[in-house]
Design an enzyme around this catalytic site. Structure first.
Site, PDB file in Angstrom:
ATOM      1  N   GLU A   1      -3.827  18.195 -13.067  1.00 43.89           N
ATOM      2  CA  GLU A   1      -3.891  18.488 -14.412  1.00 43.89           C
ATOM      3  C   GLU A   1      -5.477  18.981 -14.653  1.00 43.89           C
ATOM      4  OE1 GLU A   1      -2.454  15.506 -17.059  1.00 43.89           O
ATOM      5  OE2 GLU A   1      -2.534  16.933 -18.881  1.00 43.89           O
TER       6      GLU A   1
ATOM      7  N   GLU B   1      11.844  18.343 -25.377  1.00 40.82           N
ATOM      8  CA  GLU B   1      10.824  18.774 -24.201  1.00 40.82           C
ATOM      9  C   GLU B   1      11.333  19.912 -23.565  1.00 40.82           C
ATOM     10  OE1 GLU B   1       8.074  17.268 -23.627  1.00 40.82           O
ATOM     11  OE2 GLU B   1       8.083  15.351 -24.322  1.00 40.82           O
TER      12      GLU B   1
ATOM     13  N   ASN C   1       1.333  20.140 -22.754  1.00 39.92           N
ATOM     14  CA  ASN C   1       0.785  19.216 -23.650  1.00 39.92           C
ATOM     15  C   ASN C   1       0.980  19.906 -25.013  1.00 39.92           C
ATOM     16  OD1 ASN C   1      -0.213  16.984 -22.320  1.00 39.92           O
ATOM     17  ND2 ASN C   1      -2.436  17.587 -22.343  1.00 39.92           N
TER      18      ASN C   1
ATOM     19  N   ARG D   1       0.928  -1.320  -0.117  1.00 37.92           N
ATOM     20  CA  ARG D   1       0.059  -0.040   0.063  1.00 37.92           C
ATOM     21  C   ARG D   1       0.873   1.321   0.030  1.00 37.92           C
ATOM     22  NH1 ARG D   1      -2.754  -3.006   3.698  1.00 37.92           N
ATOM     23  NH2 ARG D   1      -4.572  -3.947   2.561  1.00 37.92           N
TER      24      ARG D   1
ATOM     25  N   LYS E   1       3.548  11.680 -11.918  1.00 38.02           N
ATOM     26  CA  LYS E   1       2.550  10.832 -12.798  1.00 38.02           C
ATOM     27  C   LYS E   1       3.287   9.400 -12.875  1.00 38.02           C
ATOM     28  CE  LYS E   1       0.133  13.739 -15.625  1.00 38.02           C
ATOM     29  NZ  LYS E   1      -0.216  13.926 -17.244  1.00 38.02           N
TER      30      LYS E   1
ATOM     31  N   HIS F   1       1.823  17.885 -28.202  1.00 36.50           N
ATOM     32  CA  HIS F   1       1.284  16.765 -27.999  1.00 36.50           C
ATOM     33  C   HIS F   1       0.058  16.278 -28.611  1.00 36.50           C
ATOM     34  CE1 HIS F   1       4.858  16.835 -25.225  1.00 36.50           C
ATOM     35  NE2 HIS F   1       4.569  15.627 -24.882  1.00 36.50           N
TER      36      HIS F   1
ATOM     37  N   HIS G   1       1.044  13.196 -30.423  1.00 33.80           N
ATOM     38  CA  HIS G   1       0.565  11.849 -30.151  1.00 33.80           C
ATOM     39  C   HIS G   1      -0.278  11.108 -31.333  1.00 33.80           C
ATOM     40  CE1 HIS G   1       0.115  12.939 -25.784  1.00 33.80           C
ATOM     41  NE2 HIS G   1       1.403  12.261 -25.843  1.00 33.80           N
TER      42      HIS G   1
ATOM     43  N   HIS H   1       9.561   9.528 -28.830  1.00 34.68           N
ATOM     44  CA  HIS H   1       8.437  10.514 -28.298  1.00 34.68           C
ATOM     45  C   HIS H   1       8.686  11.995 -28.766  1.00 34.68           C
ATOM     46  CE1 HIS H   1       5.365  12.477 -25.848  1.00 34.68           C
ATOM     47  NE2 HIS H   1       6.353  12.790 -25.325  1.00 34.68           N
TER      48      HIS H   1
ATOM     49  N   LYS I   1       8.838  22.824 -15.105  1.00 39.54           N
ATOM     50  CA  LYS I   1       7.663  21.904 -15.062  1.00 39.54           C
ATOM     51  C   LYS I   1       7.419  21.934 -13.441  1.00 39.54           C
ATOM     52  CE  LYS I   1       6.030  17.185 -15.673  1.00 39.54           C
ATOM     53  NZ  LYS I   1       6.307  15.982 -16.278  1.00 39.54           N
TER      54      LYS I   1
ATOM     55  N   ARG J   1      -1.867  22.486 -16.192  1.00 43.09           N
ATOM     56  CA  ARG J   1      -0.992  21.844 -16.505  1.00 43.09           C
ATOM     57  C   ARG J   1      -1.081  21.104 -17.984  1.00 43.09           C
ATOM     58  NH1 ARG J   1       1.052  16.793 -12.509  1.00 43.09           N
ATOM     59  NH2 ARG J   1       2.555  15.758 -13.950  1.00 43.09           N
TER      60      ARG J   1
HETATM   61  N1  LIG Z   1       5.498  10.218 -15.887  1.00 41.44           N
HETATM   62  C1  LIG Z   1       5.508  11.144 -16.587  1.00 41.44           C
HETATM   63  O1  LIG Z   1       5.134  12.157 -16.265  1.00 41.44           O
HETATM   64  C2  LIG Z   1       6.223  10.822 -17.973  1.00 41.44           C
HETATM   65  C3  LIG Z   1       6.493  11.871 -18.780  1.00 41.44           C
HETATM   66  C4  LIG Z   1       7.006  11.800 -19.971  1.00 41.44           C
HETATM   67  C5  LIG Z   1       7.183  10.360 -20.698  1.00 41.44           C
HETATM   68  N2  LIG Z   1       6.662   9.526 -19.736  1.00 41.44           N
HETATM   69  C6  LIG Z   1       7.074   8.145 -20.323  1.00 41.44           C
HETATM   70  O2  LIG Z   1       8.764   8.029 -20.356  1.00 41.44           O
HETATM   71  C7  LIG Z   1       8.706   6.891 -21.180  1.00 41.44           C
HETATM   72  C8  LIG Z   1       9.983   7.189 -22.166  1.00 41.44           C
HETATM   73  O3  LIG Z   1      11.131   7.469 -21.454  1.00 41.44           O
HETATM   74  P1  LIG Z   1      12.569   7.348 -22.013  1.00 41.44           P
HETATM   75  O4  LIG Z   1      12.648   8.410 -23.205  1.00 41.44           O
HETATM   76  O5  LIG Z   1      13.605   7.997 -20.978  1.00 41.44           O
HETATM   77  O6  LIG Z   1      12.604   5.981 -22.787  1.00 41.44           O
HETATM   78  P2  LIG Z   1      13.252   4.802 -21.974  1.00 41.44           P
HETATM   79  O7  LIG Z   1      12.982   4.673 -20.403  1.00 41.44           O
HETATM   80  O8  LIG Z   1      12.817   3.647 -22.827  1.00 41.44           O
HETATM   81  O9  LIG Z   1      14.907   4.899 -22.318  1.00 41.44           O
HETATM   82  C9  LIG Z   1      15.389   4.967 -23.588  1.00 41.44           C
HETATM   83  C10 LIG Z   1      16.377   3.985 -23.906  1.00 41.44           C
HETATM   84  O10 LIG Z   1      17.588   4.479 -23.294  1.00 41.44           O
HETATM   85  C11 LIG Z   1      18.410   3.388 -22.637  1.00 41.44           C
HETATM   86  N3  LIG Z   1      19.050   4.164 -21.563  1.00 41.44           N
HETATM   87  C12 LIG Z   1      18.507   5.113 -20.631  1.00 41.44           C
HETATM   88  N4  LIG Z   1      19.371   5.622 -19.812  1.00 41.44           N
HETATM   89  C13 LIG Z   1      20.774   5.290 -20.623  1.00 41.44           C
HETATM   90  C14 LIG Z   1      22.033   5.748 -20.437  1.00 41.44           C
HETATM   91  N5  LIG Z   1      22.294   6.715 -19.505  1.00 41.44           N
HETATM   92  N6  LIG Z   1      23.033   5.248 -21.206  1.00 41.44           N
HETATM   93  C15 LIG Z   1      22.442   4.459 -22.124  1.00 41.44           C
HETATM   94  N7  LIG Z   1      21.435   4.005 -22.574  1.00 41.44           N
HETATM   95  C16 LIG Z   1      20.588   4.430 -21.576  1.00 41.44           C
HETATM   96  C17 LIG Z   1      17.264   2.677 -22.083  1.00 41.44           C
HETATM   97  O11 LIG Z   1      17.564   1.450 -22.019  1.00 41.44           O
HETATM   98  C18 LIG Z   1      16.353   2.600 -23.236  1.00 41.44           C
HETATM   99  O12 LIG Z   1      16.682   1.738 -24.250  1.00 41.44           O
HETATM  100  C19 LIG Z   1       7.470   6.422 -21.653  1.00 41.44           C
HETATM  101  O13 LIG Z   1       6.994   5.470 -21.262  1.00 41.44           O
HETATM  102  C20 LIG Z   1       6.668   7.634 -21.362  1.00 41.44           C
HETATM  103  O14 LIG Z   1       5.155   7.331 -21.291  1.00 41.44           O
HETATM  104  C21 LIG Z   1       6.374   9.587 -18.519  1.00 41.44           C
HETATM  105 ZN   LIG Z   2       6.213  14.521 -23.942  1.00 40.56          ZN
END
Ligand SMILES: NC(=O)c1ccc[n+]([C@@H]2O[C@H](COP(=O)([O-])OP(=O)(O)OC[C@H]3O[C@@H](n4cnc5c(N)ncnc54)[C@H](O)[C@@H]3O)[C@@H](O)[C@H]2O)c1
Ligand SMILES: [Zn+2]
Length: 366
Positions: free
Chosen positions: A236, A184, A244, A120, A142, A247, A251, A264, A226, A240
């Protein structure tokens, strides 16, 4: 070292940004929990642990337990959470234990959700290793996972105790991931921070080169933006929404290309261009402002070319059928560093914005 405070009605925590933070991760975790370091469980990917694990592990006196998730968005699913819960229980994690998310947004989103539901709710910290995770996903609380029906459809708000963004980890990040994440930050500049925008123009070579000091400046300003927005609108309900920007169409592009062709940030780059073109048609940006924004987005490219007709993107963007011929809310730039949110973008207006974006794509592809 720059520290940005995130203050929301439900949580208050620091985002520490600097060089070499992973070397002292254990001490930082201890400070974050405010007492003796409990048992620590690190959630990460094998590749990241291979690159940075030794450094992280060396900072701990008691070796932390490491739990792995294979790389890839497809592992951001409920089944991964269930497996991790079983592994935590098996390894003896209790209510006092601390989770550490060591990875990009995928690891951060999974770990935050895991921390919210295991027994929990237990404590966690974020050690984001991608630029996107440092400037975006690790801040704001989030968390969640994907369903077959769509991305991030299950989750909760769950804030970390602290975020440690180490510029040194970005040294092993593939260049394409770095550039996509920087979109971003470009977004942050366009919507709320003209100074960040100008810094990203002026220092683009150092930033794209991965210069730690230049990146530190960009990450700090992006996180600050942010944090301010999240602070004013944690759940949001209104403001917030400005996050977007880019986006709505972005998207649609990701969906149309089945999340395979573009990262992305790259899709958001194109989406920002579409919104920029709509803003230009409405006279919300001057010609000069338009050209500066377009140039900055393209500098942080290259944005991959894709082949999807404008009509299909309009259909994917339109969403809410109640709006007949229009789209829901749309964030448009107003000059540089400000936005307006409008509700009256017609399908036709959207189509011409997307056509103009595709024209930029043809031009850039030459
Ligand atoms: N929670 C939120 O507010 C929020 C906001 C934006 C995006 N997201 C989420 O984030 C995700 C995307 O995140 P991301 O772009 O970081 O992708 P990811 O976590 O998939 O990382 C991208 C790639 O880089 C590699 N990697 C990571 N760090 C590394 C490093 N230091 N050296 C070498 N390789 C490395 C990873 O293994 C992966 O293959 C999506 O699932 C998206 O929905 C969440
Ligand atoms: Zn984004």
């Amino acid at each position: 070292m720059p520290t940005v405070a995130v203050n929301t009605p439900s949580a208050k925590y620091p985002v520490e940004i600097g060089r070499g933070l992973l070397r002292t991760l254990a001490a930082r975790c201890k400070k974050a929990v405010g007492g003796k370091l409990p048992r620590v469980f690190i959630i990460t990917q094998p590749e990241i642990w291979g690159l940075w694990g030794e450094r992280v592990a060396a900072s701990f006196q008691e070796p932390p337990t490491v739990l792995f998730v294979p790389a890839g968005e497809r592992h951001k699913r409920m089944r991964t959470l269930e497996r991790l819960c079983e592994e935590l229980a098996e390894a003896g994690a209790d209510r006092d234990s601390l989770l550490v998310a060591l990875g990009g947004g995928v690891i951060g989103d999974i770990t935050g959700f895991l921390a919210a539901i295991y027994m929990r709710g237990i404590r966690y910290v974020q050690a984001p290793t991608t630029l996107l995770a440092q400037v975006d996903s690790s801040v704001g609380g989030k968390t969640g996972v994907n369903l077959a029906a769509g991305k991030n459809l299950v989750g909760t708000f769950s804030h970390p105790l602290a975020v440690f963004a180490d510029m040194e980890v970005l040294g092993t990040l593939p260049a394409r991931e770095l550039r996509a994440g920087l979109q971003e930050s470009v977004k942050a500049g366009i919507i709320r921070d003209a100074k960040l925008f100008a810094t990203m123009e002026k220092n683009r070579e150092a930033i794209l080169d991965g210069d730690a000091k230049a990146l530190e400046q960009v990450v700090t300003a992006s996180v600050r933006m942010k944090a301010r927005v999240v602070q004013l609108d944690e759940r949001e309900s209104g403001l917030r929404m400005v996050l977007n920007f880019g986006h709505t169409v972005g998207h649609a592009i990701e969906a149309a290309t089945k999340y395979k062709q573009l990262l992305h940030g790259e899709a958001i780059g194109w989406g920002m261009i579409a919104a920029l073109e709509i803003a230009r048609n409405r006279g919300l940006v001057t010609r000069r402002q338009h050209d500066r924004v377009l140039r900055l987005i393209l500098w942080y490219g290259p944005l991959p070319v894709f082949h999807v007709p404008a009509k299909r993107l309009v259909a994917l963007t339109a969403g809410d059928k109640k709006n007949r011929g229009g789209v829901r809310r749309f964030v448009l730039p107003k000059g540089i560093g400000a936005t307006v949110t409008v509700t009256d973008v017609s399908a036709q207006e959207l189509a011409s914005g997307i056509e103009a974006m595709l024209a930029v794509m043809r031009q850039a592809g030459r």
